[in-house]
Scaffold this motif. Structure first.
Motif, PDB file in Angstrom:
ATOM      1  N   HIS A  99     -14.906-119.685 -17.068  1.00  0.00           N
ATOM      2  CA  HIS A  99     -15.312-119.367 -15.698  1.00  0.00           C
ATOM      3  C   HIS A  99     -15.837-117.937 -15.676  1.00  0.00           C
ATOM      4  CE1 HIS A  99     -12.871-122.889 -15.137  1.00  0.00           C
ATOM      5  NE2 HIS A  99     -13.461-123.058 -13.960  1.00  0.00           N
ATOM      6  N   SER A 100     -17.108-117.812 -15.898  1.00  0.00           N
ATOM      7  CA  SER A 100     -17.676-116.478 -15.994  1.00  0.00           C
ATOM      8  C   SER A 100     -19.129-116.551 -15.558  1.00  0.00           C
ATOM      9  CB  SER A 100     -17.569-115.995 -17.450  1.00  0.00           C
ATOM     10  OG  SER A 100     -18.104-114.703 -17.556  1.00  0.00           O
ATOM     11  N   VAL A 101     -19.584-115.553 -14.800  1.00  0.00           N
ATOM     12  CA  VAL A 101     -20.975-115.586 -14.343  1.00  0.00           C
ATOM     13  C   VAL A 101     -21.449-114.153 -14.148  1.00  0.00           C
ATOM     14  CG1 VAL A 101     -20.334-115.757 -11.922  1.00  0.00           C
ATOM     15  CG2 VAL A 101     -22.565-116.573 -12.643  1.00  0.00           C
ATOM     16  N   GLU A 102     -22.703-113.936 -14.415  1.00  0.00           N
ATOM     17  CA  GLU A 102     -23.255-112.610 -14.121  1.00  0.00           C
ATOM     18  C   GLU A 102     -24.247-112.735 -12.974  1.00  0.00           C
ATOM     19  OE1 GLU A 102     -23.813-108.707 -16.539  1.00  0.00           O
ATOM     20  OE2 GLU A 102     -25.069-110.305 -17.342  1.00  0.00           O
ATOM     21  N   LEU A 103     -24.056-111.909 -11.948  1.00  0.00           N
ATOM     22  CA  LEU A 103     -24.900-111.980 -10.756  1.00  0.00           C
ATOM     23  C   LEU A 103     -25.822-110.772 -10.736  1.00  0.00           C
ATOM     24  CD1 LEU A 103     -22.033-112.769  -8.248  1.00  0.00           C
ATOM     25  CD2 LEU A 103     -23.598-114.419  -9.301  1.00  0.00           C
ATOM     26  N   ASP A 104     -27.014-110.967 -10.169  1.00  0.00           N
ATOM     27  CA  ASP A 104     -27.905-109.835  -9.977  1.00  0.00           C
ATOM     28  C   ASP A 104     -27.569-109.182  -8.656  1.00  0.00           C
ATOM     29  OD1 ASP A 104     -29.266-110.200 -12.331  1.00  0.00           O
ATOM     30  OD2 ASP A 104     -30.539-111.766 -11.436  1.00  0.00           O
ATOM     31  N   GLY A 105     -27.434-107.863  -8.682  1.00  0.00           N
ATOM     32  CA  GLY A 105     -27.145-107.170  -7.435  1.00  0.00           C
ATOM     33  C   GLY A 105     -25.929-106.288  -7.575  1.00  0.00           C
ATOM     34  N   GLU A 106     -25.625-105.635  -6.465  1.00  0.00           N
ATOM     35  CA  GLU A 106     -24.509-104.690  -6.509  1.00  0.00           C
ATOM     36  C   GLU A 106     -23.637-104.870  -5.285  1.00  0.00           C
ATOM     37  OE1 GLU A 106     -25.456-100.581  -7.051  1.00  0.00           O
ATOM     38  OE2 GLU A 106     -26.903-101.080  -8.643  1.00  0.00           O
ATOM     39  N   VAL A 107     -22.387-104.566  -5.425  1.00  0.00           N
ATOM     40  CA  VAL A 107     -21.500-104.490  -4.257  1.00  0.00           C
ATOM     41  C   VAL A 107     -20.607-103.282  -4.437  1.00  0.00           C
ATOM     42  CG1 VAL A 107     -21.430-106.923  -3.648  1.00  0.00           C
ATOM     43  CG2 VAL A 107     -19.853-106.027  -5.347  1.00  0.00           C
ATOM     44  N   GLU A 108     -19.996-102.945  -3.354  1.00  0.00           N
ATOM     45  CA  GLU A 108     -19.087-101.806  -3.323  1.00  0.00           C
ATOM     46  C   GLU A 108     -17.759-102.203  -3.970  1.00  0.00           C
ATOM     47  OE1 GLU A 108     -18.443 -98.029  -2.644  1.00  0.00           O
ATOM     48  OE2 GLU A 108     -20.291 -99.028  -1.937  1.00  0.00           O
ATOM     49  N   PRO A 109     -17.331-101.593  -5.062  1.00  0.00           N
ATOM     50  CA  PRO A 109     -16.049-101.978  -5.689  1.00  0.00           C
ATOM     51  C   PRO A 109     -14.880-101.923  -4.718  1.00  0.00           C
ATOM     52  CG  PRO A 109     -17.250-100.477  -7.116  1.00  0.00           C
ATOM     53  CD  PRO A 109     -18.017-100.525  -5.837  1.00  0.00           C
ATOM     54  N   GLU A 110     -14.911-100.973  -3.800  1.00  0.00           N
ATOM     55  CA  GLU A 110     -13.776-100.848  -2.870  1.00  0.00           C
ATOM     56  C   GLU A 110     -13.596-102.107  -2.039  1.00  0.00           C
ATOM     57  OE1 GLU A 110     -11.154 -98.975  -2.703  1.00  0.00           O
ATOM     58  OE2 GLU A 110     -12.129 -98.324  -4.574  1.00  0.00           O
ATOM     59  N   ALA A 111     -14.747-102.670  -1.617  1.00  0.00           N
ATOM     60  CA  ALA A 111     -14.681-103.877  -0.784  1.00  0.00           C
ATOM     61  C   ALA A 111     -14.065-105.020  -1.580  1.00  0.00           C
ATOM     62  CB  ALA A 111     -16.081-104.263  -0.309  1.00  0.00           C
ATOM     63  N   VAL A 112     -14.444-105.104  -2.839  1.00  0.00           N
ATOM     64  CA  VAL A 112     -13.916-106.182  -3.668  1.00  0.00           C
ATOM     65  C   VAL A 112     -12.419-105.994  -3.868  1.00  0.00           C
ATOM     66  CG1 VAL A 112     -14.059-107.301  -5.912  1.00  0.00           C
ATOM     67  CG2 VAL A 112     -16.121-106.421  -4.826  1.00  0.00           C
ATOM     68  N   ARG A 113     -12.031-104.752  -4.131  1.00  0.00           N
ATOM     69  CA  ARG A 113     -10.602-104.487  -4.329  1.00  0.00           C
ATOM     70  C   ARG A 113      -9.810-104.895  -3.087  1.00  0.00           C
ATOM     71  NH1 ARG A 113      -6.947-100.586  -6.629  1.00  0.00           N
ATOM     72  NH2 ARG A 113      -8.492 -99.445  -7.807  1.00  0.00           N
ATOM     73  N   GLU A 114     -10.352-104.536  -1.911  1.00  0.00           N
ATOM     74  CA  GLU A 114      -9.660-104.876  -0.658  1.00  0.00           C
ATOM     75  C   GLU A 114      -9.471-106.381  -0.541  1.00  0.00           C
ATOM     76  OE1 GLU A 114     -11.036-103.786   3.361  1.00  0.00           O
ATOM     77  OE2 GLU A 114     -11.406-101.825   2.412  1.00  0.00           O
ATOM     78  N   ARG A 115     -10.564-107.089  -0.871  1.00  0.00           N
ATOM     79  CA  ARG A 115     -10.509-108.547  -0.748  1.00  0.00           C
ATOM     80  C   ARG A 115      -9.468-109.132  -1.702  1.00  0.00           C
ATOM     81  NH1 ARG A 115     -13.210-113.448   0.034  1.00  0.00           N
ATOM     82  NH2 ARG A 115     -12.940-114.811  -1.756  1.00  0.00           N
ATOM     83  N   LEU A 116      -9.470-108.636  -2.918  1.00  0.00           N
ATOM     84  CA  LEU A 116      -8.514-109.167  -3.890  1.00  0.00           C
ATOM     85  C   LEU A 116      -7.086-108.889  -3.440  1.00  0.00           C
ATOM     86  CD1 LEU A 116     -10.297-108.234  -7.228  1.00  0.00           C
ATOM     87  CD2 LEU A 116      -9.891-110.523  -6.337  1.00  0.00           C
ATOM     88  N   GLN A 117      -6.891-107.668  -2.962  1.00  0.00           N
ATOM     89  CA  GLN A 117      -5.527-107.324  -2.545  1.00  0.00           C
ATOM     90  C   GLN A 117      -5.095-108.165  -1.357  1.00  0.00           C
ATOM     91  OE1 GLN A 117      -5.980-103.084  -2.304  1.00  0.00           O
ATOM     92  NE2 GLN A 117      -5.097-102.774  -4.355  1.00  0.00           N
ATOM     93  N   ALA A 118      -6.077-108.434  -0.465  1.00  0.00           N
ATOM     94  CA  ALA A 118      -5.731-109.266   0.694  1.00  0.00           C
ATOM     95  C   ALA A 118      -5.298-110.659   0.243  1.00  0.00           C
ATOM     96  CB  ALA A 118      -6.938-109.361   1.627  1.00  0.00           C
ATOM     97  N   GLN A 119      -5.771-111.065  -0.907  1.00  0.00           N
ATOM     98  CA  GLN A 119      -5.381-112.394  -1.405  1.00  0.00           C
ATOM     99  C   GLN A 119      -4.119-112.346  -2.251  1.00  0.00           C
ATOM    100  OE1 GLN A 119      -8.486-115.172  -2.853  1.00  0.00           O
ATOM    101  NE2 GLN A 119      -9.833-113.432  -2.584  1.00  0.00           N
ATOM    102  N   GLY A 120      -3.517-111.181  -2.337  1.00  0.00           N
ATOM    103  CA  GLY A 120      -2.259-111.105  -3.073  1.00  0.00           C
ATOM    104  C   GLY A 120      -2.396-110.709  -4.531  1.00  0.00           C
ATOM    105  N   PHE A 121      -3.589-110.301  -4.938  1.00  0.00           N
ATOM    106  CA  PHE A 121      -3.735-109.835  -6.319  1.00  0.00           C
ATOM    107  C   PHE A 121      -3.281-108.388  -6.431  1.00  0.00           C
ATOM    108  CE2 PHE A 121      -6.720-113.326  -6.375  1.00  0.00           C
ATOM    109  CZ  PHE A 121      -6.603-113.822  -7.659  1.00  0.00           C
TER     110      PHE A 121
END
Ligand code: HEM
Lengths: 654, 381
Positions: A99-121
């Motif tokens: 399960h691995s994919v490379e996407l074109d584009g960028e996102v803010e790492p902070e937003a991703v971290r927030e989302r992961l933490q909200a899911q209990g990671f």
């Protein structure tokens, strides 16, 4: 692992043998069942007590060892893995994940971290040397804990089980320190080598105590014999209770007991019931069984060889043996159990085939079926053994039992324990006593009365015109002859005569004549016996006739009774006994702890999903990789959701 | 910006509950509170705790598995209706129309049996003709059978009290009652997976084993009158029974489903019923999941059994045949799970093993009662 599976397989097969072969039976039963050769072989293999045999315990020990080793070997690695985020995973290894994919584009790492933490990671960040950033996240690491819990649980349970097993006892037996007792001797005479001290850590034994008696030891089964386990206290049975449901099924077994500590004299009163044991000083006392505790009995002994004699009152005690002299012969009377409550199904069991469909439907719809259940009262069993050691077994009911409108005294007899009882019904008179029947039976055995009986029968026959005066003498002698034959051996005696002397084609007719004569004369016999005894004669009615015919049948059957006396139970004083099981099992709490660990472990292993996520941020590109301890559709779904979310985010990027 | 992103995350558990979830919870709590006020004076502390625990478990179950929110109340109301019609008189089972043909426990159970057999036929028809409509009907019939089954058991519980206050007990105490329980539990578990994996084709297989149990129930009732309610002998008068037996049957039911899926998978591998069965991975996964659930419950049941035995027989483990066979079943599925989890086995070997597992389980369930004697000899044939 392969070794462990092999051992488990052997264990499973051994367990199966243990369920197919009845365990811990008396050794003589096995010898009888298998023959000498197999008996000895099976004994060597320990198959009569598989679960305590040396090899079984050895396999268990090996399993404990192998599981422990497995924990020790896998443990550190597992723990490290649990803690690790694997944030340093290389691009190659991430791209190789399923399960691995490379996407074109960028996102803010902070937003991703927030989302992961909200899911209990929980998330860890890593700055690579090439300037890219990695977010490594994990969730559900407790899954690995499950492995520890479940496997440590196995070890804990096995240790608890071994503590409660009889390993020390086996070792003692092997070294000769402990020797099971095989004789049947009073408890106090059992030597020290067959006794276990009260300090013994774990045991499970039984003892039967009669009411108002005490016990301070229990008996443990040990192969061919038994061992005596001393208790730190004495148990006294005050009273035993049994309750029954209306259908005769047992409802309650309970013992009122007093436990007296040997050292301090402290008394504990309690009632133990099935499912409600009493625990004293770490020893649990259970209601296990019940029975007769040796009840004093009163019986009337009717001498069958000399029925003219009046009955003799004798006393006895159930479950005990006593000598009995009858007609110059010595016998042993061995009483069995007194049963005070006997529930029988008195309904005639109709054949199922007779039922109509509608009846069957009704039956299938109804959860309650009327049964003619009836308590037919107390009964006693006993064996009467003659000088040669031959015995018949008897089953005597005390109370009159109604059958088809008439009352009987019922007693069963059999020659062998394996046979069913043959029941004899003695008809009862108006006072519900067997006296009248016994009087008739005695008269039958008194040839001196035959002349008068024959005269009366002939008189009646003449009056009725059934015989002519010329035939009278011959008729009387026939009557006497039939009476004599019958009194010698009942109906079978007459039958034998027919078979030997009468041509086949005439037998039927002659037999009918004999039966007619017997039926005609039995009333006169009764009347003569009554007048001799000075008792009012039997009323001339339908019931009386039935009584007389039943008497003939019973009298005939008594020839097959096999005993010189008929013992009638007339009174008893019930003493009950309670079978208690006493156990001391210090390993129990360990086993429970292990069980709890096991359940927690299984839940963690199967229901906590370990998921790991990696995100690699580089200019213009974003890699998402996920793994889980279980590859399945849940991961596919989670992966798709994360990818979609990231793609949305990239699109919304200004 | 990040708000859209966060919104896409899964909502928290509490936020996922909708109005119907709360309405259902309220219903369960009201009913349990009603039971508490009406019968509190008959209950001891344990029983009060158990009532509270049951209420919470029922709510949890309804929230976890949505169809339970209508299934349980519907079955309950059906039972309550039967109780109303009884008017405290058991004899009305043969006279009151509604009881005689629908609602007395035996009628309900016979309806359950009929509906299960119908469902089996319809599922097969659906499978063979690839008709989604027929398969949906199969589901519907199975649900209806489950309603009648649970209602029947509830009514039977009440009827046992009508026979005698001292006779009354939960209907999980003999072989007849647990067979009904087995059908019910197996069907319900199956319905859960069927919906979760959208694979109704599995019904044709799972319902076969339920129908086999139905045949046994009918024979047992008509030929042996096993449906009669008997009072509890002292060893069975225990709270443990109420949890031990149902937990065991979740295990047995799960193992039965796994075996039937194993059979279906093996057929698929040989190309039988090609294109009519669900994808192999789906069957494989359901088989694993159901064995995992079964194993958990079977473990719990065995542990509870040990605790009960410690109360009733004087020892938590007596190597009684039933106990030993439970251990064998347990070891069997532990080994199965090891092979899948540790060795990564998949496909045919595990499918065969699941099928063989059913024979072991069946022996532990009925074979022991028929062929071996021991302390557990309550449910002889
Ligand atoms: C309660 C159910 C059990 C579950 C779910 C379970 C699960 C597991 C798992 C996940 C592993 C793999 C560890 C790894 O990744 O290497 C494992 C290994 C193992 N388990 Fe179990 N286990 C259970 C019970 C048992 C039992 C009853 C035994 C034997 C008495 C046992 C003995 C072993 C052994 C010997 C290994 C191999 C260790 C090695 O050689 O690496 N387990 N088990």
């Amino acid at each position: 692992m392969r070794f462990a599976i092999g051992l488990l397989t052997i264990l499973a097969i051994a367990s199966i043998i243990g369920t197919v072969l009845k365990q811990n039976e008396p050794y003589t039963n096995y010898a009888f069942e298998f023959g000498q050769f197999w008996f000895l072989l099976f004994e060597k293999l320990g198959l009569y007590d598989v679960y305590h045999s040396g090899w079984f315990l050895t396999i268990l020990a090996f399993l404990v060892l192998s599981t422990s080793l497995c924990i020790v070997r896998n443990g550190p690695g597992f723990l490290k893995e649990m803690k690790a985020y694997r944030e340093k995973a290389s691009d190659t290894s991430l791209s190789l994940m399923s399960h691995s994919v490379e996407l074109d584009g960028e996102v803010e790492p902070e937003a991703v971290r927030e989302r992961l933490q909200a899911q209990g990671f929980s998330v860890k960040e890593h700055q690579r040397e090439d300037g890219s950033r990695v977010l490594a996240a994990k969730k559900g690491a407790a899954n690995k804990l499950g492995y520890f819990f479940a496997h440590i649980a196995m070890v804990v349970i096995c240790i608890g089980g071994l503590m409660d097993g009889n390993l020390p006892l086996k070792l003692g037996e092997m070294s000769g320190r402990v020797v099971p007792e095989t004789r049947n001797v009073p408890q106090s005479q059992i030597p020290a080598q067959s006794r276990l001290s009260a300090g013994n850590l774990s045991y499970r034994g039984n003892v039967t105590i009669a009411e108002n008696r005490s016990a301070d030891v229990v008996f443990l089964n040990a192969g061919k014999g038994y061992l005596v386990q001393e208790l730190p206290f004495a148990v006294t049975l005050k009273q035993f209770h049994v309750d029954y449901y209306s259908n005769g099924m047992p409802k309650l077994f309970a013992s009122d007991i007093v436990v007296t500590d040997k050292a301090t004299g402290k008394e504990t009163k309690a009632t133990v019931k099935v499912n409600h044991p009493l625990v004293v000083d770490g020893v649990a006392i259970y209601q296990a069984s019940f029975g007769d505790g040796g009840s004093p009995l009163e019986l009337d002994a009717w001498n069958l060889a000399q029925p003219q004699l009046a009955p003799v009152a004798i006393k006895g005690v159930s479950q005990a043996a006593q000598p009995l002299r009858a007609n110059g012969q010595a016998y042993t009377l061995e009483f069995g159990d007194l049963k005070v409550y006997n529930v029988e199904n008195m309904a005639k069991t109709g054949m199922d085939g007779d039922k109509t469909l509608a009846q069957r439907m009704n039956d299938a719809r109804s959860v309650k079926h009327e049964k003619a259940l009836q308590n037919v009262g107390p009964s006693i069993t006993y064996k009467l053994r003659d000088g040669q050691g031959q015995a018949h077994e008897y089953h005597q009911y005390m109370a009159p039992i109604m059958q088809e409108g008439a009352s009987y005294q019922i007693s069963g007899v059999r020659r062998q324990v394996s046979e069913p009882f043959q029941y004899l019904r003695l008809p009862l008179d108006d006072e519900l006593s067997i006296k009248r029947f016994m009087r008739l039976n005695a008269a039958l055995a008194t040839p001196a009365l035959y002349d008068e009986v024959a005269r009366r029968t002939a008189d009646k026959a003449m009056q009725g015109g059934a015989i002519s005066p010329e035939m009278r003498a011959q008729f009387e002698s026939s009557v006497k002859w039939v009476l004599a034959r019958f009194s010698e051996g009942g109906f079978p005696a007459l039958e034998n005569f027919l078979d030997e002397r009468v041509p086949q084609d005439k037998r039927q007719a002659v037999a009918q004549t004999y039966v007619k004569i017997l039926q005609g004369t039995v009333g006169d016999l009764m009347a003569v016996a009554d007048s001799r005894a000075g008792v009012a004669p039997l009323a001339a009615e339908q019931n009386s006739y039935r009584f007389l015919l039943d008497s003939l049948v019973a009298s005939s059957a008594l020839h097959d009774y096999g005993a010189p006396v008929y013992l009638q139970l007339v009174g008893f004083d019930q003493v009950q006994a309670s079978g208690l099981q006493l156990t001391r099992s210090p390993g129990k709490n360990l086993v429970y702890l292990g069980s709890l660990l096991l359940v927690i472990g299984i839940i963690l292993m199967f229901y906590v999903r370990e998921i790991r996520v990696w995100l690699v941020f580089r200019p213009g590109r974003l890699r998402l990789a996920m793994t889980s301890n279980r590859h399945n559709r849940d991961l596919d779904r989670d992966f798709d959701r994360e990818r979609d979310a990231l793609e949305t985010l990239i699109r919304e990027q200004p | 910006m990040s708000s859209t992103y966060r919104l896409a995350a899964q909502p928290g558990f509490w936020r996922s509950l909708d109005l119907r979830d709360w309405a259902y919870a309220l219903f369960v709590l009201v009913v349990c509170a009603g039971a508490f006020y009406q019968y509190d004076h008959f209950m001891d502390v344990y029983e009060e705790a158990i009532l509270a625990g049951s209420a919470l478990s029922l709510v949890a179950l309804g929230w976890f598995w949505k169809p339970w929110r209508w299934y349980f109340p519907l079955s309950g109301v059906t039972s309550l209706l039967a109780i109303q019609v009884y008017e405290h008189d058991l004899a009305r089972a043969q006279s009151a129309f509604l009881l005689k043909y629908m609602l007395s426990s035996q009628s309900s159970i016979m309806w359950m049996c009929t509906l299960f057999v119908l469902a089996t036929g319809v599922y097969w028809a659906g499978l063979l003709t690839r008709s989604a409509t027929l398969q949906r009907m199969g589901s519907g019939l199975t649900w209806a059978a489950c309603v009648m089954g649970l209602a029947g058991l509830g009514t039977r519980w009440y009827e046992s009290y009508l026979i005698g206050a001292d006779v009354g007990h939960i209907p999980v105490s003999n072989l007849y009652e647990v067979f009904v329980l087995f059908c019910l539990v197996t069907a319900l578990m199956y319905l859960y997976y069927e919906a979760k994996f959208a694979a109704r084709q599995m019904g044709a297989f799972v319902l076969l084993i339920i129908s086999a149990a139905v045949v046994f129930i009918v024979w047992y009732a008509f030929d042996r009158q096993a449906h009669e309610i008997q009072p509890l002998i002292p060893a069975l008068q225990s709270w443990w029974m109420k949890i031990h037996v149902p937990a065991n049957f979740v295990g047995y039911g799960a193992f039965a489903i796994a075996a039937m899926l194993g059979a279906a998978e093996l057929m698929a591998m040989r190309g039988w019923l090609a294109g009519k069965l669900p994808p192999m991975e789906v069957m494989d996964e359901v088989m694993y999941k159901v064995i995992a659930v079964g194993f958990l419950f079977f473990t719990i049941a065995t542990v509870l059994g040990a605790m009960w035995a410690a109360d009733a027989w004087g020892g938590y483990w007596s190597w009684d045949p039933k106990e030993t066979w439970a251990l064998i079943v347990w070891l069997n599925y532990a080994a199965w799970l090891h092979m899948r989890l540790v060795k990564g086995w998949r496909g045919a070997p595990l499918a065969w093993w699941a099928v063989v597992g059913l024979f072991i389980t069946t022996f532990a369930f009925i074979g022991v009662n028929m062929f071996l004697s021991g302390l557990h000899s309550y449910g002889g044939l």
